[in-house]
Design an enzyme around this catalytic site. Structure first.
Site, PDB file in Angstrom:
ATOM      1  N   LYS A  77     -13.277 -24.307 -24.590  1.00  0.00           N
ATOM      2  CA  LYS A  77     -13.229 -25.317 -23.835  1.00  0.00           C
ATOM      3  C   LYS A  77     -14.296 -25.438 -23.002  1.00  0.00           C
ATOM      4  O   LYS A  77     -14.366 -25.907 -21.685  1.00  0.00           O
ATOM      5  CB  LYS A  77     -12.058 -25.256 -22.916  1.00  0.00           C
ATOM      6  CG  LYS A  77     -10.614 -24.846 -23.706  1.00  0.00           C
ATOM      7  CD  LYS A  77      -9.944 -26.025 -24.125  1.00  0.00           C
ATOM      8  CE  LYS A  77      -8.622 -25.437 -24.804  1.00  0.00           C
ATOM      9  NZ  LYS A  77      -7.662 -24.966 -23.855  1.00  0.00           N
TER      10      LYS A  77
ATOM     11  N   TRP B 100      -8.698 -27.138 -14.943  1.00  0.00           N
ATOM     12  CA  TRP B 100      -9.319 -26.260 -16.043  1.00  0.00           C
ATOM     13  C   TRP B 100      -9.274 -25.118 -15.705  1.00  0.00           C
ATOM     14  O   TRP B 100      -9.108 -24.181 -16.281  1.00  0.00           O
ATOM     15  CB  TRP B 100     -10.751 -27.052 -16.207  1.00  0.00           C
ATOM     16  CG  TRP B 100     -11.453 -26.400 -17.436  1.00  0.00           C
ATOM     17  CD1 TRP B 100     -11.437 -26.795 -18.781  1.00  0.00           C
ATOM     18  CD2 TRP B 100     -12.168 -25.228 -17.272  1.00  0.00           C
ATOM     19  NE1 TRP B 100     -12.432 -25.954 -19.541  1.00  0.00           N
ATOM     20  CE2 TRP B 100     -12.688 -24.934 -18.999  1.00  0.00           C
ATOM     21  CE3 TRP B 100     -12.718 -24.240 -16.287  1.00  0.00           C
ATOM     22  CZ2 TRP B 100     -13.716 -23.996 -19.183  1.00  0.00           C
ATOM     23  CZ3 TRP B 100     -13.446 -23.218 -16.906  1.00  0.00           C
ATOM     24  CH2 TRP B 100     -13.970 -23.220 -18.117  1.00  0.00           C
TER      25      TRP B 100
ATOM     26  N   ILE C 217     -17.590 -28.354 -18.706  1.00  0.00           N
ATOM     27  CA  ILE C 217     -16.338 -28.055 -19.084  1.00  0.00           C
ATOM     28  C   ILE C 217     -15.786 -29.181 -19.979  1.00  0.00           C
ATOM     29  O   ILE C 217     -15.975 -30.541 -19.877  1.00  0.00           O
ATOM     30  CB  ILE C 217     -15.415 -27.961 -17.958  1.00  0.00           C
ATOM     31  CG1 ILE C 217     -15.362 -29.067 -17.113  1.00  0.00           C
ATOM     32  CG2 ILE C 217     -15.728 -26.701 -17.249  1.00  0.00           C
ATOM     33  CD1 ILE C 217     -14.265 -29.087 -15.955  1.00  0.00           C
ATOM     34  N   CYS C 218     -14.837 -29.010 -21.005  1.00  0.00           N
ATOM     35  CA  CYS C 218     -14.134 -29.948 -21.739  1.00  0.00           C
ATOM     36  C   CYS C 218     -12.734 -30.298 -20.742  1.00  0.00           C
ATOM     37  O   CYS C 218     -12.183 -29.624 -20.549  1.00  0.00           O
ATOM     38  CB  CYS C 218     -13.546 -29.310 -23.180  1.00  0.00           C
ATOM     39  SG  CYS C 218     -14.796 -28.926 -24.050  1.00  0.00           S
ATOM     40  N   LEU C 219     -12.673 -31.384 -20.777  1.00  0.00           N
ATOM     41  CA  LEU C 219     -11.691 -32.293 -19.714  1.00  0.00           C
ATOM     42  C   LEU C 219     -10.490 -32.650 -21.128  1.00  0.00           C
ATOM     43  O   LEU C 219     -10.681 -32.775 -22.187  1.00  0.00           O
ATOM     44  CB  LEU C 219     -12.108 -33.211 -19.210  1.00  0.00           C
ATOM     45  CG  LEU C 219     -13.094 -32.839 -17.992  1.00  0.00           C
ATOM     46  CD1 LEU C 219     -13.798 -34.205 -17.457  1.00  0.00           C
ATOM     47  CD2 LEU C 219     -12.675 -32.008 -17.126  1.00  0.00           C
TER      48      LEU C 219
END
Lengths: 828, 173
Positions: B111, B148, B118-120
């Site tokens: 992620k 997250w 970071i992947c949201l």
């Protein structure tokens, strides 16, 4: 760079540097608290709120509650529990604690109320009271939602200070109002002049007050009036006296009462209790006795002794003068008969007279001197005699026999006679009682009822004096009506009563008589003659009854003798004729071999001697039956008629009619005898006759040798004289033949014409030829004569009449020879 | 607003909204915007502190306020895992959301983009776009990084990709 930005940077820095607050979960906290308690770091009760999120110590709770109470003054424990958020149990406990520690607080009905609250309430009440002048406690209680008793306890210490008014019977009043009502009561009480029930007065005053106050006015209690009234009486503002708490008698009324009684009594020297009742004195006798100790209380009237003296004088005059007096006519009109009786008993002269039997008080108010009564009684008795005798003599026997029987039957008949004199008066009243008795007796008496009923009617008709007959009839009718629906048993009873009643003079009759004898009564103008005459009649009745009973007794003994005489007579006659019959029967034995003649002779004997004998017997028995039994006297009358008409030869129907007279058993036997009479055998008749004779208590003598001889002798003598005296040639023959039979067979023969020839032929062997021829010749001559006479017509045919006369002459010529035949033998 | 847990949502609504739409190139307007960003951050931080939920420290790394650095941490199984945090304000800010980087975790989880960004969630971008220019840095942290961390740190710890610094120390020893 922007200052502000820098500032913000610093602030942000500071905010990030600041220590973050530490949060514990509820569960952690509870565990912590528990831990603390376990460790006894917290060593007191720890309460928690209803929400469960707060702990509270009891001290805090108490503080909060006190604060709340102080704030509100009056607060419900339930409300406290709500507002503080603690369980009701703890709040209640603490509330008790608080109230017990603080005297200015009270715990009532789950409410804590402080004194200051009451003070404010009292002030409010006072304000309202001053506006309305009166308030009902109930209203206040409802308004404040407390008990009225509580209100009273709270208000009482504040009355006169905080509340300016007066508490009376659940009402608060201002002094001004009390004053006003008190004035009303005073006015009303002073206005009353007659005794009155105070509660009625109060209700009228209440109405008045309500009108004054309008619809909003509070109803004033009677007790308020009463207390005001009592106060006024105590102060002497109104005069009178109170009885039983509610009956007010004003003094002015008592005075008037006393004066009116005084004046009436002093003027009239008597006063009726009714007057006193009207004046409102409930116990007149006690009242009068206490006021006039010398007075005398009677039943309805109170009298002064002077009244007695006056009556005493009048009564004395009447007694001494041999007269009578109605005390009511002397006394004032308001006297009742009972009063009269009582006052009479107080009169000295009357007392003396009564003691010495010189006077008689009847009908409560009438005084009769003994002389007067005696005189009247004598005259009445004479009167009774005069008209009673004729009726009495004719039916006396029957009537007395009847009474005699009653006396025999039982003692109660005599007592019933005396009773009946009383029962007669009441008559109708006793009817029910009689019916009751009769129902009980029904079973027993119903058998006799019919005969009883039948027996009465002739008695009525015969023995009732003609004058009173109308009354009696009426009485009978009504009584019959009364009876009509009742059972036959009742009828019997009633009849009996009536019968007893009838045998004595009726009251009405006596009254009529007395009025006739002493017209005074009417002249005196007594309104209700009954009033005096009835008791007088009642007084005489038993006396008259006694005298009548005496006479009856005498008559009864006479009658018994007569009966005996009758029976003796009958027996004698019966003996004579029966002996004769037996005698004649013997002669029949001669003809036993000749069937036809025997029958004729039997029948002849039955037709003649037997019939005559039976007639006598039955007639006499009938008489006796009438007397002794309960049969009607109509029969007796018929019997008399029979006798008068001299019907010796009764035909069967008449005899049967006669037989109805007899009672069942006897009548069956009598019928048997009569039937035997119809039969052809003398023997059967004799047996039947014997039965009936035994039944009726008579004896039948048997013919013995000695008796037969004397009888025969006398018969012969009789016949001989008859024959010698006989002039009729036809009737001579049977007598001669009879005589010859006596001479030859020494048997008395009675033969009808048809049997003569046979009888003559029987004599053939016994007589001389000459004598027999004479007899035969005579017989044949007689037969021809008789046949001629019977053949003769009214055509006046000379030949037949001539032959008849010639035959008669021939017979007459033969007569001496025939007579000689008989008489010579008789003499030899 | 679906896609986030209720706590996040309630927190988000309490962060004051921004009003000025200005990017780093807008001069004075950016300064104004920056002031609003600070105010939002202060409110968010104090909110976190009062809720005993303090989880990051950041400060502007340059005077213009276009680069921010700091630290963030997460408590898992009573152990505090702390990571470096950095991000730049994009030129098109506020239309474009800042890309938050956790360089220490670069290459340790799916992620994450290259460079530790970071992947949201899919929901983040539309929400951000919808609320432009009212959302600022505080909102981005609240909506982006906090969820997250809550989602990824337990997985990373359990899979052994990251170790507590104490454990690291012991392992070194």
């Amino acid at each position: 760079m922007d200052e502000e930005l820098l500032e913000l940077q610093r602030q942000f820095e500071f905010a990030q540097q600041a220590k973050s607050s530490i949060r514990l979960s509820d569960r952690n906290v509870v565990e912590l608290v528990q831990k603390l308690q376990e460790l006894q770091i917290i060593d007191f009760d720890l309460l928690h709120t209803i929400s469960g999120k707060e702990y509270i110590t009891p001290e805090q709770l108490r503080l909060e509650m006190v604060a709340e109470i102080k704030k509100l003054g009056r607060v419900s424990v339930i409300d406290l529990a709500d507002t503080i958020g603690v369980d009701l149990y703890h709040v209640e406990k603490q509330a008790q604690h608080i109230v017990s520690n603080d005297s200015s607080l009270m715990l009532i009905n789950g409410e804590v109320i402080s004194d200051s609250y009451w003070d404010t309430v009292a002030e409010e009440i006072n304000e309202r009271l001053q506006e309305c002048s009166q308030i009902a406690l109930a209203e206040l209680a409802a308004q404040l939602q407390v008990g009225s008793e509580l209100i009273v306890t709270v208000l009482e210490p504040r009355l006169g200070t905080l509340v300016k008014g007066r508490l009376e019977g659940g009402q608060l009043y201002t002094p001004a109002y009390v004053e006003r009502v008190s004035a009303m009561v005073r006015g009303a009480a002073r206005g009353i002049t007659v005794p009155m029930n105070l509660s009625a007065l109060w209700s009228s005053l209440q109405l008045l007050l309500q009108e004054m106050d309008g619809a909003t006015g509070v109803a004033v209690e009677g007790s308020f009036f009463q207390s005001l009234f009592n106060g006024l009486v105590k102060e002497g503002e109104i005069l009178g006296y109170l009885r039983a708490g509610v009956n007010w008698t004003p003094t002015v009324f008592a005075t008037a009462q006393k004066e009116s009684i005084d004046s009436f009594f002093s003027q009239n020297s008597f006063i009726s209790y009714d007057v006193l009742h009207k004046l409102g004195i409930p116990q007149p006798i006690q009242y009068l006795q206490s006021r006039y100790p010398e007075g005398i209380p009677l039943v309805t009237i109170f009298v002064h002794p002077s009244m007695i003296e006056m009556l005493d004088g009048a009564a004395e005059d009447a007694i001494e003068g041999g007269s009578w007096i109605d005390s009511l006519s002397v006394l004032p009109a308001s006297f009742g008969s009972q009063d009269a009786f009582k006052i009479l008993s107080l009169c000295r002269s009357v007392q003396v007279a009564l003691k010495s039997n010189e006077a008689l008080i009847l009908g409560e108010s009438f005084v009769f001197s003994n002389g007067f009564v005696k005189d009247l009684y004598d005259r009445l008795e004479n009167e009774m005699e005069t008209f009673r005798l004729p009726g009495f003599s004719t039916t006396g026997l029957c009537d007395d026999l009847h009474t005699a029987k009653e006396i025999k039957v039982g003692k109660d008949s005599s007592s019933s006679l005396t009773e009946s004199s009383e029962t007669g008066n009441e008559g109708g009243n006793n009817k029910q009682a009689y019916e009751k008795v009769s129902k009980r007796k029904k079973g027993k008496s119903s058998g006799n009822a019919k005969s009883g009923a039948a027996e009465i009617s002739p008695d009525n008709q015969e023995s009732v004096p003609s004058k009173s007959r109308k009354n009696q009839r009426k009485g009978k009718d009504t009584s019959l009506l009364q009876v009509s629906d009742s059972k036959p048993g009742a009828k019997k009873e009633l009849d009996k009563m009536k019968e007893d009643n009838l045998s004595i003079p009726s009251e009405e009759w006596l009254i009529q008589k007395i009025m006739m004898l002493v017209p005074d009564f009417e002249e005196q103008g007594i309104i209700d003659l009954e009033l005096i005459l009835r008791p007088l009649a009642n007084h005489f009745r038993p006396m008259l009854l006694n005298s009548r009973k005496e006479r009856k007794k005498v008559a009864f003994t006479e009658n018994a003798q007569r009966m005996k005489h009758l029976l003796d007579n009958l027996q004698r006659k019966l003996d004579e004729s029966f002996l004769n019959m037996q005698l004649f029967e013997k002669a029949l034995d001669l003809f036993e071999d000749d069937q036809s003649t025997s029958v004729i002779l039997h029948r002849h004997l039955l037709r003649t001697t037997a019939t005559a004998m039976l007639d006598t017997l039955l007639l006499n028995l009938g008489y006796l039956q009438c007397r002794t039994s309960t049969t009607s006297c109509k029969m007796e009358l018929k019997l008399k008629n029979l006798k008068i008409q001299n019907l010796f030869h009764l035909v069967l129907e008449k005899e049967l009619l006669l037989l109805k007279v007899f009672q069942d058993l006897l009548s069956i036997k009598a019928v048997a005898v009569v039937e035997a009479l119809e039969a052809k055998r003398v023997e059967t008749f004799i047996t039947a006759l014997r039965v009936i004779a035994e039944e009726s208590g008579l004896t039948l003598k048997k013919l013995d040798k000695k008796l037969e001889r004397t009888l025969l002798h006398s018969y012969r003598k009789d016949l001989t004289s008859q024959v010698s005296a006989e002039t009729d040639p036809v009737s001579l023959l049977p007598k001669v033949v009879s005589l010859l039979y006596i001479q030859v067979y020494s048997k008395a023969l009675q033969a009808p014409g048809r049997a003569i020839s046979v009888a003559v032929s029987r004599l053939k062997e016994k007589l001389d030829d000459s004598a027999y021829r004479i007899l035969m010749d005579y017989h044949s001559a007689t037969v021809t004569l008789l046949s001629l006479i019977s053949a003769a017509t009214d055509d006046e045919q000379d030949c037949t009449s001539d032959r008849t006369t010639s035959k008669r002459e021939l017979l007459e010529s033969l007569m001496p020879a025939l007579k000689g035949l008989v008489l010579s033998t008789s003499q030899s | 607003m679906e896609g986030w847990d209720p706590n996040t949502k309630s927190t988000l609504t309490q962060i004051p909204l921004l009003s000025i739409k200005a990017g780093p190139r807008d001069g004075a307007a950016w300064t104004q915007r920056l002031k609003e960003e600070y105010k939002g951050l202060i409110a968010y931080t104090s909110m976190n502190k009062s809720n005993d939920n303090d989880w990051f420290r950041i400060s502007a790394a340059n005077p213009e306020g276009t680069r921010w650095t700091g630290k963030c941490w997460y408590v898992h199984n009573l152990l505090k895992y702390e990571f470096d945090l950095q991000f730049d304000i994009p030129v098109t800010y506020p239309s474009t959301a800042p890309e938050i980087e956790l360089p220490q975790l670069d290459g340790k989880t799916h992620k994450m983009y290259r460079g530790g960004k970071i992947c949201l969630t899919v929901h983040f971008k539309p929400l951000w776009a919808k609320n432009c220019p009212r959302f600022g840095i505080a909102h981005a942290l609240c909506l982006g990084l906090a969820p997250w961390l809550a989602a990824e740190v337990p997985i990373l710890v359990d899979s052994g990709m990251i170790k507590h610094k104490d454990d690291v120390a012991t392992s070194i020893l």
